[in-house]
Structure formats: C-alpha cells, structure tokens
Motif scaffolding. Sequence first.
Motif, mmCIF file in Angstrom:
data_model
loop_
_atom_site.group_PDB
_atom_site.id
_atom_site.type_symbol
_atom_site.label_atom_id
_atom_site.label_comp_id
_atom_site.label_asym_id
_atom_site.label_seq_id
_atom_site.Cartn_x
_atom_site.Cartn_y
_atom_site.Cartn_z
ATOM 1 N N GLU A 91 0.814 -1.214 0.000
ATOM 2 C CA GLU A 91 0.000 0.000 0.000
ATOM 3 C C GLU A 91 0.847 1.262 0.000
ATOM 4 O O GLU A 91 0.471 2.281 -0.566
ATOM 5 C CB GLU A 91 -0.934 0.006 1.216
ATOM 6 N N ASP A 449 -8.240 -1.894 11.953
ATOM 7 C CA ASP A 449 -7.286 -0.818 11.665
ATOM 8 C C ASP A 449 -7.714 0.399 12.490
ATOM 9 O O ASP A 449 -8.150 1.404 11.943
ATOM 10 C CB ASP A 449 -7.283 -0.511 10.163
ATOM 11 N N GLU A 486 -1.451 -2.367 11.769
ATOM 12 C CA GLU A 486 -2.814 -2.772 11.490
ATOM 13 C C GLU A 486 -2.747 -4.193 10.969
ATOM 14 O O GLU A 486 -1.711 -4.620 10.433
ATOM 15 C CB GLU A 486 -3.487 -1.830 10.478
ATOM 16 N N GLN A 504 0.796 -4.770 8.874
ATOM 17 C CA GLN A 504 1.171 -3.527 8.193
ATOM 18 C C GLN A 504 1.606 -2.469 9.202
ATOM 19 O O GLN A 504 1.048 -2.369 10.288
ATOM 20 C CB GLN A 504 -0.019 -3.007 7.366
HETATM 21 CA CA CA Z 1 -3.308 0.798 5.776
#
Ligand code: CA
Length: 537
Positions: A91, A449, A486, A504
């Motif tokens: 990402e 998240d 997250e 992440q």
């Molecule tokens: Ca993210």
Amino acid sequence: TPEPGPDYSVTFKPLGDKIVADTVTVPEGYVAEVLYSAGDKCVIGSAGYMGVPQSYPATETQSGGQHDGMHFYPLEGVDPNQGGLLVLNHESLDNSTLDVTVEGVKTRLSNVGVSVVEIVRDKDGKWAVKTDSRYNKRYTGNTVYNVGGPAASVVGATVVGTLNNCASGNTPWGTYLTCEETTDNYLDPTQAETGYGWVVEIDPSTPGSTAVKRTAMGRFDHENTAFMVDENNRVAFYMGDDGTPGCIYKFVPSKPYDPANRANNSKLLDEGTLYAARFNDDGSGNWVELTVGKNNLIVGAIDPGNYTQVAPTDVPTNTLIDFNSQADVLINTKAAARVAGATLMDRPEWITVGVDKTVYCTLTNNSSRRRTNAANPRETNRHGHIVRWNERGNSPLATTFEWQLLLLAGQDAADGAASNITGNIKGDEFSSPDGIRVDPKGRLWVQTDAGTGTSVTSIFGNNSMYYIDQKTGESKRFLVGPLGCEITGIAYTPDLTTFFINIQHPNAAWNTVRAGGGDARSATVVVRRQDGKPVGA
Ligand code: CA
Ligand code: FEO
Ligand code: CA
Ligand code: CA
C-alpha cells in the motif's frame, strides 16, 4: 437471518483483552511465522534488503512495503496445499528500508504496487518463498500498465505506475485485482491524475503479461473487490470507496465469464454496468445505475457534495457538474454516485460475499459524520460498523436488495461510554473493522485498523483479527498484532490448514533486520496449527 455456510463454527480458545505485546499473538496450539517481509528477495537474482537501505533499481526486485490485500492461487501441477502463488499488495512505503538519496522518486515508487511470489511448504509444514521461481514478479509505481474500458480514451492507452495498492480481490477466472485506494495522495506532476484510482487486473500465472487498468469499474478510493457468480456464470464485483464518506458500488460485466477458455475473459472487465448503492431507511436498497444520460447523469447535473458533514439544517453545497460521456462518469465516479442518489457511507472498506451469498461490508469509522441515517446511525462514528445485505433472489444481477446492520463496533454499554462509541458486539470488543472475508467454510473473519495511540489500545489492545458468528454477532479474538500495526490481508490454502495474514506498519522492534532494530518491517505471516489441522476448526 442469513444462513451461514455448511461448517462455520470454530473451536479455538479466544485471546484475552487489551493485549499490547510487541509480537503476533495467536491462540494456544497455533504458531505465527514470518514468511515475506518488506525488502525481501522477490524477482530471481534479487539480493534483497539485508539491513542496508536500498535504492532503485534494486528495489524493483524486492518486496515492496506495507503489505495489504492478498490472495493465494494454486499452480498447475502443484498440490495447492503444499505450494502456489501468493499475490499481495504494497500500500505504501517501508521507509526505513529505503535509501532515497539515490533516485528518490523511483526508489519510493518501486516500494508500492504488487508482489507475486511462489511459495512452497516443506515436510515439517513450514512455508518459504521459492526465490528462483519464474513466477516471482513485481508490479510497481514505475511499471507500465495498459488501460482498458470507456475512459481509456481520456486516460490514454498506457499509464506508468500504480499507487496506494490497498486491498484486492480475485476473479473466477484466476486473475488478481489490485485496488488503487487514493486518487489524490501523491500526484506525479508528469502524469495526469486520471492515471490512478482504478482497479488493475493482473494475471499472476502469466508472468510475461501486462496488467490492465479497468476503467469501466470506476475511479474512486478503491478498497477491495469481491465477486458473486450465478448459475449462468454472470458475475458481479462489489467494491467499497474508502472515502470519508464514500459509496458502495457493484460492477456487472455485460457477458458471462467463460470457465472453459480463460482467454475469453481477458476483456470481460472492460464492458458492463456500474451501480452505486442506496440504503433506504426501511431496510430496502437500490442499485442506482451510473450510466451517462440516466439518473441525472447529464450536462449540468447537481452534485450535493459531502452533505453528511454539515448539520442537518444546513443546505448542501450544490455545484454544477457536466457528464458529457461515460468516460466523464467513470473519471468522476464519486460525484456521479452522489448525483444519482447513492448513500454516503462511513468509509466502506472491504467487502466479502459469503457462501450463502450474503454480502458484508466493513464501514471502518467516520468521525466527521453529522447527518445520520439508518445505515450510518451514529454521529461522530469513531469505531465503525458492519453492514450486510442480500441481493433480490441472491442474484448478482439484482437491482434491489435488503440490508441490515450486523454490528456496531465499540465499547460495551456497561462501560458507560458515550453513545457514539458504544457498540453492540457480543464477546470480544474491537474498533474500526477493515479487512473482512468469509472463508470457504462460511466463517466470517474481521481485521481491525484502529488508531494505535494508547487512548485506543488501552481499551481494545493492539489491532487484531476476529471470528464473528454471523447469526449471533458473537466475536472471538483470534490474533493480535505487534505494536503500532494494522492487521490486513486474509488468504488461505484450499484445505485451510494455512492462513496468510499481513502485518502492516509495525512501529517498534518486531521483525527488524538491523542490529538494534529501527526497521520494523511489514510482513506476511503464516498462521497454522501445530497439529496440522485446519485453522479455526
Ligand atoms: Ca493501511
Ligand atoms: Fe488502505 Fe482503506 O485502507
Ligand atoms: Ca484497509
Ligand atoms: Ca483502514
């Protein structure tokens, strides 16, 4: 009440509350092992990040950063429970692995995109990346992509780069859909902004192929895709727009997919009908067609803007917008959905289609919500909720549906919290649902998240993954991530003995290479049982 899948129960012992360990915590009898980290070798011949920050072009051969959406693909001739292709999104950047003093822009751009890696399991059940596989490939911010669909006339036949590859989906014909989440995050001045914000189709089993941006599916803050197929091989792809707020969409290709001849599906995503969802307060829903000339999508259309952030008594900021062509609709899809009367939701993240064809979508949170409705019932919605719906006749082609809320995330009412942060979760509480997927056994998994400051972690612990009972809404905590991360990405082998999960933006000492740490890296972790049985069962 929808009917969950054939075998949707679980037996693991849920983890406790408020876990803030700097490790991946899993239930008794399970192990979590790092498989593929930011900077690891990907393409044949890669040296990989070994603690020395890397630059372009070496970064083009290594794993990107910030692992997110992911899917596992069987490989012809390989037992799919012992090996296959893992395809995953990057990402954003894992900055500490990069030396941006050399080729700064290209170095950064090579850290986003997608990894394709062949993975194999050894006789002890452990998984590893096969670093000499011809399938291993990076798609990055420097790669050239083809452009398909009605907006190609405006965007151009090719585009350099993919960005903000958030979550993803797969197709019935075995391709991977990486979703560009943010249309305006980091504009490349050398390239029109219309190059980003699309769904991009990748064929992981054909490493020589060029990926294609599918403009017919609309341009917005794409989170993921999830499909439903009917008995005639007609398909719908469901998609969330992670905007504050954003709409929920579906794209129905004009033709059925061909299960017998894969090549016949290569342009399926270039022609079809795009819809946005209207969630009526009475529990009914409508798919509003986003086709130029229909539903007020005309020259001089009135866009109400983001009216959910102003007080109920204030008038929306109506502005005029011209839809001259379908390309205009597809490039300005967010505005088209508002004009057509779709419902602005509290940040639609992942969508999943259950084995009983119930569709679920996480609405992660929206602190800016002022005007509420039945589908987004809380002002200043800090913890988010999950909505589900059934298409009329459970058909992907339906233009109406019935919806309900599965749960409101947040604290237990017994905590005496304000109503906007009080949820109705039975069992283990969480905030900000994001990843969601129903596995082939019909079991619903949710990943979070939420903010990672102590004001959030002191209530909910670190971001986590949960099993949710679809009938009762009962939640069981399955996995807790390390500090600052997250949890995202859910993939598995067909026999479900292996789950792949992404960690992440960990921010502390977990998964570092350098002595003394400081480069905590995003990673795919394998979660499996010591006794080799299916996860969760
Ligand atoms: Ca993210
Ligand atoms: Fe990239 Fe909406 O999460
Ligand atoms: Ca997400
Ligand atoms: Ca999120």
